[in-house]
Design an enzyme around this catalytic site. Structure first.
Site, PDB file in Angstrom:
ATOM      1  CD  GLU A   1     101.105  43.902  54.340  1.00 13.70           C
ATOM      2  OE1 GLU A   1     102.321  43.908  54.106  1.00 13.70           O
ATOM      3  OE2 GLU A   1     100.259  43.298  53.616  1.00 13.70           O
TER       4      GLU A   1
ATOM      5  CG  HIS B   1      97.722  36.903  45.547  1.00 13.71           C
ATOM      6  ND1 HIS B   1      98.714  37.833  45.359  1.00 13.71           N
ATOM      7  CD2 HIS B   1      97.441  36.905  46.879  1.00 13.71           C
ATOM      8  CE1 HIS B   1      99.037  38.371  46.525  1.00 13.71           C
ATOM      9  NE2 HIS B   1      98.274  37.831  47.467  1.00 13.71           N
TER      10      HIS B   1
ATOM     11  CB  CYS C   1      95.930  36.784  51.825  1.00 17.73           C
ATOM     12  SG  CYS C   1      96.795  36.551  50.254  1.00 17.73           S
TER      13      CYS C   1
ATOM     14  CG  HIS D   1     100.793  37.083  51.034  1.00 19.81           C
ATOM     15  ND1 HIS D   1     100.191  37.493  49.858  1.00 19.81           N
ATOM     16  CD2 HIS D   1     102.090  36.846  50.742  1.00 19.81           C
ATOM     17  CE1 HIS D   1     101.103  37.523  48.895  1.00 19.81           C
ATOM     18  NE2 HIS D   1     102.258  37.138  49.402  1.00 19.81           N
TER      19      HIS D   1
HETATM   20 FE    FE Z   1      98.070  38.359  49.516  1.00 18.26          FE
END
Ligand code: FE
Length: 131
Positions: free
Chosen positions: A16, A52, A116, A119
């Site tokens: 991940e 991002h 993030c 995320h």
């Molecule tokens: Fe991300």
């Protein structure tokens, strides 16, 4: 879900890409300064674009027998291709890694959190012994 702590995700950093990676010795000498490298995307690359990117990584240390972690430091990643010409038009991108130094008399657990912009919050931890 109404608690911040319940929004923090974790996983295996080898699979991940968002999980903060803590690189430190397994054992250190009590009271001597040592380095801890924190990064995101060590095994699986994370994007680093205006849209991002990783905003920050924070490192904490929870010494054995203590109730609260001590904040060691924060590393902010400020450049993500921003420019007056628009998103992703700069040639400058801060890489999402850094090194902090600390010393401790007691063993415990190094804890890292990262963020993030898409995320959210992630965390990981790593045991540290005094040898
Ligand atoms: Fe991300």
């Amino acid at each position: 879900m109404d608690e911040l702590s319940k929004t923090i995700q974790t996983d295996d950093y080898k699979k991940e890409k968002h999980v903060p990676v803590i690189e430190a010795p397994e054992s250190v000498t009590g009271g001597e300064v040592f380095k801890v490298k924190v990064s995101v995307g060590k095994e699986v690359d994370h994007p680093n674009t205006t849209d991002h990117h990783i905003r920050w990584i924070s490192l904490f240390f929870l010494a054995d027998g203590e109730d609260n972690p001590i904040q060691i430091g924060d590393i902010l990643f400020e450049a993500h291709g921003s420019s007056t010409k628009g998103p992703d038009t700069s040639t400058v991108y801060t890489n999402h890694c850094g090194t902090l130094e600390l010393r401790t008399e007691k063993p415990g657990v190094l804890m890292a959190s990262s963020y993030c912009n898409i995320h959210g919050l992630w965390e990981s931890s790593r045991r540290l012994e005094i040898g």
